[in-house]
Design an enzyme around this catalytic site. Structure first.
Site, PDB file in Angstrom:
ATOM      1  N   GLU A  21       0.838  -1.205   0.000  1.00  0.00           N
ATOM      2  CA  GLU A  21       0.000   0.000   0.000  1.00  0.00           C
ATOM      3  C   GLU A  21       0.869   1.249   0.000  1.00  0.00           C
ATOM      4  OE1 GLU A  21      -2.892   1.187  -0.109  1.00  0.00           O
ATOM      5  OE2 GLU A  21      -4.328  -0.415   0.231  1.00  0.00           O
ATOM      6  N   ARG A 104      -7.419   0.627  13.116  1.00  0.00           N
ATOM      7  CA  ARG A 104      -6.037   0.850  12.698  1.00  0.00           C
ATOM      8  C   ARG A 104      -6.028   1.941  11.630  1.00  0.00           C
ATOM      9  NH1 ARG A 104      -5.102  -0.749   7.491  1.00  0.00           N
ATOM     10  NH2 ARG A 104      -6.013  -2.680   6.677  1.00  0.00           N
ATOM     11  N   ASN A 106      -5.180   3.535   8.017  1.00  0.00           N
ATOM     12  CA  ASN A 106      -5.099   3.055   6.648  1.00  0.00           C
ATOM     13  C   ASN A 106      -4.383   4.128   5.818  1.00  0.00           C
ATOM     14  OD1 ASN A 106      -5.726   0.739   5.074  1.00  0.00           O
ATOM     15  ND2 ASN A 106      -7.302   1.913   4.012  1.00  0.00           N
ATOM     16  N   ASN A 152      -9.471   5.793   2.283  1.00  0.00           N
ATOM     17  CA  ASN A 152      -8.534   5.556   1.184  1.00  0.00           C
ATOM     18  C   ASN A 152      -8.443   6.766   0.268  1.00  0.00           C
ATOM     19  OD1 ASN A 152      -7.185   2.983   1.055  1.00  0.00           O
ATOM     20  ND2 ASN A 152      -9.207   2.026   0.993  1.00  0.00           N
ATOM     21  N   ASP A 202      -9.738   1.907  -4.330  1.00  0.00           N
ATOM     22  CA  ASP A 202      -8.820   1.834  -3.177  1.00  0.00           C
ATOM     23  C   ASP A 202      -7.943   3.083  -3.191  1.00  0.00           C
ATOM     24  OD1 ASP A 202      -7.071   1.082  -1.162  1.00  0.00           O
ATOM     25  OD2 ASP A 202      -6.995  -1.005  -1.757  1.00  0.00           O
TER      26      ASP A 202
HETATM   27 CA    CA Z   1      -5.787   1.323   0.634  1.00  0.00          CA
END
Ligand code: CA
Length: 297
Positions: A21, A104, A106, A152, A202
């Site tokens: 990521e 958490r 991201n 995201n 995403d």
């Molecule tokens: Ca992501």
């Protein structure tokens, strides 16, 4: 039908990530950095030297951004931190969600004024449990968006007047008016809707023309869109389903780096997509990105 980008896709020869990521190009060191959120690794690959290294932070790492001193600010499961890239030393800062141990961090990035924007999500993916935060240079934070499911896809327009954001399950890219002076966002509107059967939106980046590049989780592709018309302009097919994010890098920001994941795939799926979790690049892709802003500028 959108055009397909007709340039070779290359796989970078590094260790596959479980959940690759957050790619960010370091223009000073001329390397691409990205995270493996679940393994707690920060990866760095220098294409001109073909060298690769990892920093282990021993905690989930949602995102990193460059600092003006060349090191990282990182969003770890246990809080925000500075990471020394030469020694790997982690200096813990504070945690905006210390009261929410089920969450958490991201995706995260710096805005054009050098503030770090980073979102959260529930480990259980419980809808609406996350938020998007803005971290000021003095490390104070404010909550910009509440009720987020999977935070995201952050990008700022080249004129610094618009902020683009993705909460993955909404299947949309939304835009806000953005005030670079204060970091205020307002006037939320939907600018892109991802069609069915193309996976989930995403990570995201933006090019010099202000067009958005979106990674499709379970969608086998990266796509380029015009946020002013909502039209899909281009498609880059990938040999893996879980495409997580992308960014421009290289000496002139014309190489498109793409991160992917292998988490959650069955043995059978992994056999069909052996490159899952690897970093890909479309060198000299025909489009030009912009340099990532650093924290503290
Ligand atoms: Ca992501």
């Amino acid at each position: 039908m959108p055009e397909q980008l007709n340039r070779p896709l290359k796989v970078i020869d590094t260790e596959p990530a479980l959940l690759g990521e957050g790619p960010v190009w370091d223009a000073h060191r001329q390397c691409i950095c990205w995270v493996d959120i679940l393994n707690g690794h920060i990866h760095e690959f220098t294409p001109t030297r073909n060298t690769y290294r990892q920093i282990q932070v021993n905690d989930m790492v949602g995102a990193v951004a460059l600092r003006t001193n060349g090191h990282f600010i990182a969003a770890l499961k246990s809080g925000l931190a500075f990471v020394n890239r030469d020694t790997g030393a982690v200096q813990m800062l504070h945690h905006p969600e210390v009261h929410l141990p089920g969450n958490r961090f991201n995706d995260g990035k710096c805005d054009p004024a050098g503030r770090f924007w980073v979102g959260t999500m529930a480990l259980s993916e419980e809808p609406g449990a996350g938020s998007l935060y803005m971290i000021e240079k003095d490390l104070s934070h404010s909550r910009k968006i509440a009720g987020v499911s999977i935070s995201n896809g952050l990008a700022w327009s080249p004129d610094h007047k618009t902020f683009y954001y993705i909460d993955t399950p909404t299947m949309e890219v939304v835009a806000y008016d953005y005030d670079i002076r204060t970091g205020e966002i307002a006037g939320k509107r939907t600018v892109i809707t991802i069609p069915e059967n193309q996976g989930f939106p995403d990570g995201m980046t933006i090019d010099r023309d202000g067009m958005l590049w979106i990674a499709h989780w379970d969608g086998w592709q990266v796509t380029r869109w015009d946020p002013l018309t909502g039209e899909q302009l281009l498609q880059i097919p990938l040999p893996v389903a879980r495409v997580t994010s992308c960014t421009f890098g290289g000496a002139d920001f014309r190489d498109l780096y793409i991160t992917t994941a292998r988490v959650g795939l069955t043995e059978e799926q992994l056999a069909q997509q052996p490159l899952a979790g690897r970093l890909f690049v479309v060198a000299d892709c025909g489009y030009e990105g912009v340099e990532a802003w650093a924290f503290g500028e």
